[in-house]
Scaffold this motif. Structure first.
Motif, mmCIF file in Angstrom:
data_model
loop_
_atom_site.group_PDB
_atom_site.id
_atom_site.type_symbol
_atom_site.label_atom_id
_atom_site.label_comp_id
_atom_site.label_asym_id
_atom_site.label_seq_id
_atom_site.Cartn_x
_atom_site.Cartn_y
_atom_site.Cartn_z
ATOM 1 N N VAL A 54 -10.333 10.014 7.371
ATOM 2 C CA VAL A 54 -9.200 9.283 7.131
ATOM 3 C C VAL A 54 -9.384 8.065 6.472
ATOM 4 O O VAL A 54 -10.207 7.347 7.124
ATOM 5 N N VAL A 55 -8.644 7.852 5.663
ATOM 6 C CA VAL A 55 -8.696 6.545 4.811
ATOM 7 C C VAL A 55 -7.074 5.819 5.028
ATOM 8 O O VAL A 55 -6.259 6.345 4.686
ATOM 9 N N THR A 56 -7.323 4.424 5.449
ATOM 10 C CA THR A 56 -6.172 3.737 5.534
ATOM 11 C C THR A 56 -6.300 2.261 5.322
ATOM 12 O O THR A 56 -7.471 1.633 4.945
ATOM 13 N N GLY A 57 -5.242 1.474 5.639
ATOM 14 C CA GLY A 57 -5.384 0.023 5.465
ATOM 15 C C GLY A 57 -4.875 -0.696 6.680
ATOM 16 O O GLY A 57 -3.982 -0.068 7.525
ATOM 17 N N ALA A 58 -5.386 -1.906 6.979
ATOM 18 C CA ALA A 58 -4.946 -2.723 8.166
ATOM 19 C C ALA A 58 -3.493 -3.592 7.779
ATOM 20 O O ALA A 58 -3.541 -3.891 6.569
ATOM 21 N N GLY A 59 -2.791 -3.915 8.653
ATOM 22 C CA GLY A 59 -1.683 -4.616 8.326
ATOM 23 C C GLY A 59 -0.627 -3.750 7.822
ATOM 24 O O GLY A 59 -0.411 -2.721 8.031
ATOM 25 N N ARG A 60 0.044 -4.352 6.815
ATOM 26 C CA ARG A 60 1.145 -3.794 6.004
ATOM 27 C C ARG A 60 1.138 -3.392 4.807
ATOM 28 O O ARG A 60 1.940 -3.079 3.919
ATOM 29 N N ALA A 61 -0.248 -3.141 4.531
ATOM 30 C CA ALA A 61 -0.476 -2.553 3.252
ATOM 31 C C ALA A 61 -1.694 -1.261 3.269
ATOM 32 O O ALA A 61 -2.408 -1.483 3.946
ATOM 33 N N PHE A 62 -1.626 -0.533 2.319
ATOM 34 C CA PHE A 62 -2.826 0.336 2.197
ATOM 35 C C PHE A 62 -3.968 -0.523 1.392
ATOM 36 O O PHE A 62 -5.127 -0.654 1.872
ATOM 37 N N SER A 63 -3.456 -0.736 0.405
ATOM 38 C CA SER A 63 -4.283 -1.624 -0.712
ATOM 39 C C SER A 63 -3.776 -2.139 -1.907
ATOM 40 O O SER A 63 -2.986 -1.123 -2.568
ATOM 41 N N SER A 64 -3.583 -3.276 -2.355
ATOM 42 C CA SER A 64 -3.088 -3.666 -3.481
ATOM 43 C C SER A 64 -3.927 -3.634 -4.543
ATOM 44 O O SER A 64 -3.610 -4.032 -5.942
ATOM 45 N N GLY A 65 -5.015 -2.989 -4.481
ATOM 46 C CA GLY A 65 -6.095 -2.801 -5.516
ATOM 47 C C GLY A 65 -6.976 -3.998 -5.806
ATOM 48 O O GLY A 65 -7.410 -4.501 -4.854
ATOM 49 N N GLY A 112 -5.521 0.752 -5.479
ATOM 50 C CA GLY A 112 -5.308 1.250 -4.321
ATOM 51 C C GLY A 112 -4.559 2.560 -4.084
ATOM 52 O O GLY A 112 -4.740 3.365 -3.518
ATOM 53 N N CYS A 113 -3.616 2.673 -5.351
ATOM 54 C CA CYS A 113 -2.992 3.974 -5.653
ATOM 55 C C CYS A 113 -3.694 5.138 -5.868
ATOM 56 O O CYS A 113 -3.724 6.129 -5.451
ATOM 57 N N SER A 114 -4.689 4.594 -6.895
ATOM 58 C CA SER A 114 -5.567 5.686 -7.173
ATOM 59 C C SER A 114 -6.481 6.228 -6.233
ATOM 60 O O SER A 114 -6.465 7.626 -5.956
ATOM 61 N N VAL A 115 -7.123 5.511 -5.085
ATOM 62 C CA VAL A 115 -7.839 5.830 -3.980
ATOM 63 C C VAL A 115 -6.856 6.613 -3.037
ATOM 64 O O VAL A 115 -7.159 7.646 -2.758
ATOM 65 N N SER A 116 -5.522 6.377 -2.949
ATOM 66 C CA SER A 116 -4.770 7.206 -2.162
ATOM 67 C C SER A 116 -4.540 8.340 -2.545
ATOM 68 O O SER A 116 -4.664 9.504 -1.909
ATOM 69 N N LEU A 117 -4.406 8.481 -3.927
ATOM 70 C CA LEU A 117 -3.982 9.944 -4.619
ATOM 71 C C LEU A 117 -5.239 10.797 -4.733
ATOM 72 O O LEU A 117 -5.141 11.953 -4.900
ATOM 73 N N ALA A 118 -6.375 10.091 -4.336
ATOM 74 C CA ALA A 118 -7.623 11.109 -4.429
ATOM 75 C C ALA A 118 -7.959 12.069 -3.196
ATOM 76 O O ALA A 118 -8.805 12.767 -3.062
ATOM 77 N N ALA A 119 -7.105 11.397 -2.072
ATOM 78 C CA ALA A 119 -7.084 12.453 -0.742
ATOM 79 C C ALA A 119 -6.289 13.739 -0.964
ATOM 80 O O ALA A 119 -5.976 13.883 -2.015
ATOM 81 N N SER A 127 8.725 3.307 4.259
ATOM 82 C CA SER A 127 8.736 2.393 3.730
ATOM 83 C C SER A 127 7.712 2.002 2.699
ATOM 84 O O SER A 127 7.825 1.201 1.954
ATOM 85 N N ALA A 128 6.563 2.851 2.609
ATOM 86 C CA ALA A 128 5.558 2.650 1.717
ATOM 87 C C ALA A 128 5.799 2.948 0.164
ATOM 88 O O ALA A 128 7.077 3.640 0.006
ATOM 89 N N TYR A 129 5.219 2.471 -0.690
ATOM 90 C CA TYR A 129 5.462 2.853 -2.126
ATOM 91 C C TYR A 129 4.253 3.078 -2.890
ATOM 92 O O TYR A 129 3.123 2.402 -2.357
ATOM 93 N N PHE A 130 4.337 3.452 -3.801
ATOM 94 C CA PHE A 130 3.044 3.931 -4.928
ATOM 95 C C PHE A 130 3.356 3.267 -6.300
ATOM 96 O O PHE A 130 4.446 3.405 -6.801
ATOM 97 N N LEU A 131 2.437 2.417 -6.488
ATOM 98 C CA LEU A 131 2.775 1.948 -7.878
ATOM 99 C C LEU A 131 1.561 1.502 -8.669
ATOM 100 O O LEU A 131 0.381 1.021 -8.287
ATOM 101 N N LEU A 132 1.650 2.094 -9.943
ATOM 102 C CA LEU A 132 0.481 1.883 -11.114
ATOM 103 C C LEU A 132 0.938 0.431 -11.667
ATOM 104 O O LEU A 132 1.696 0.534 -12.584
ATOM 105 N N ALA A 133 0.295 -0.612 -11.128
ATOM 106 C CA ALA A 133 0.844 -1.859 -11.417
ATOM 107 C C ALA A 133 -0.033 -2.240 -12.811
ATOM 108 O O ALA A 133 0.282 -3.335 -13.225
#
Length: 260
Positions: A54-65, A112-119, A127-133
């Motif tokens: 399992v891969v996740t993030g602490a607090g209110r974000a998965f990762s901002s990259g 962070g989006c790339s890492v999440s989508l590798a799962a 409330s989460a979102y995915f962003l190629l920023a």
């Protein structure tokens, strides 16, 4: 600066949980975080007792990259190492012969989006979102996103995500086929626990071969994507638009790109 507590690796029976732990920076990546995470995932592949990651993030974000705030420091030297580290982690997540679940607890942006989508399974709070920023700072997607995203949602939607840098809310991401499931915010942990329990009781070797076959069929060009992205980002980090994008990010304003 990375500290030992920036990444938490825990074992709960057959489940290994890797948590990005820089909540004050929305879990922005450092090179050491990424290296340690990659080592943990690779170790899980060699450990017969680990059956799910399992891969996740602490607090209110998965990762901002990537940590762009750190990059604005003239003495910052971590850019290439972070880029390489994201690639390494994405590759490890795709090749580890165990099911990988991304528990997306908040924004998954940039690398962070790339890492999440590798799962293999991406379960997100509603409330989460995915962003190629990347375009917001004059860059292109990396971390294998140029292979992972079109494979999931097609070239047209991938282009929309990458060039317009739109936030894709979790419910829409499910509709597009980008992620597996969007759940009520307060149900994420319980839903992930149910999924990991089922996977941990399943045929691990069969899962590994299924994962390998799907990767071969849909993202066989992942290593080529890493190479193309590396060349592209190397070019783009020397442009005036990247300098302007980084300055605008630091100054919290809209960038004024010149196209150069």
């Amino acid at each position: 600066m990375s500290t030992p507590s920036d990444l938490i690796v825990e074992r709960n029976g057959p489940v290994m949980r890797v948590t990005f732990n820089r909540p004050d920076s929305l879990n922005a990546f450092t090179p050491q975080m990424l290296t340690t995470a990659t080592q943990a995932v690779e170790a899980a592949g060699d450990d017969r007792d680990v059956r799910v990651v399992v891969v996740t993030g602490a607090g209110r974000a998965f990762s901002s990259g990537a940590d762009l705030s750190a990059r604005a420091d003239p003495e910052y030297q971590g850019g290439p190492a972070t880029f390489k580290g994201v690639n390494g982690l994405v590759r490890a997540l795709r090749t580890v012969p165990k099911p990988v679940v991304a528990a997306v607890n908040g924004p998954a942006a940039g690398g962070g989006c790339s890492v999440s989508l590798a799962a293999d399974f991406i379960v997100a709070r509603e409330s989460a979102y995915f962003l190629l920023a990347f375009a917001n700072v004059g860059l292109m997607p990396d971390g294998g996103a140029t292979a992972l995203v079109p494979a999931a949602i097609g070239r047209v939607r991938a282009t929309r995500m990458a060039m317009l840098a739109e936030r894709i809310p979790a419910p829409l991401a499910v509709e597009w086929g980008l992620i597996t499931q969007a759940v009520p915010d307060d149900s994420l942990d319980s839903c992930v626990d149910l999924l990991t329990t089922r996977l941990a009781k399943g045929p691990t070797a069969a899962y590994a071969q299924t994962k390998h076959a799907f990767s071969a069929a849909t993202i066989s060009q992942l290593d080529q994507a890493f190479a193309v992205e590396t060349a592209g980002q190397s070019l783009l980090t020397g442009t005036a638009d990247f300098a302007e994008g980084l300055a605008a990010f630091t100054q919290k304003r809209t960038p004024d790109f010149s196209g150069n």
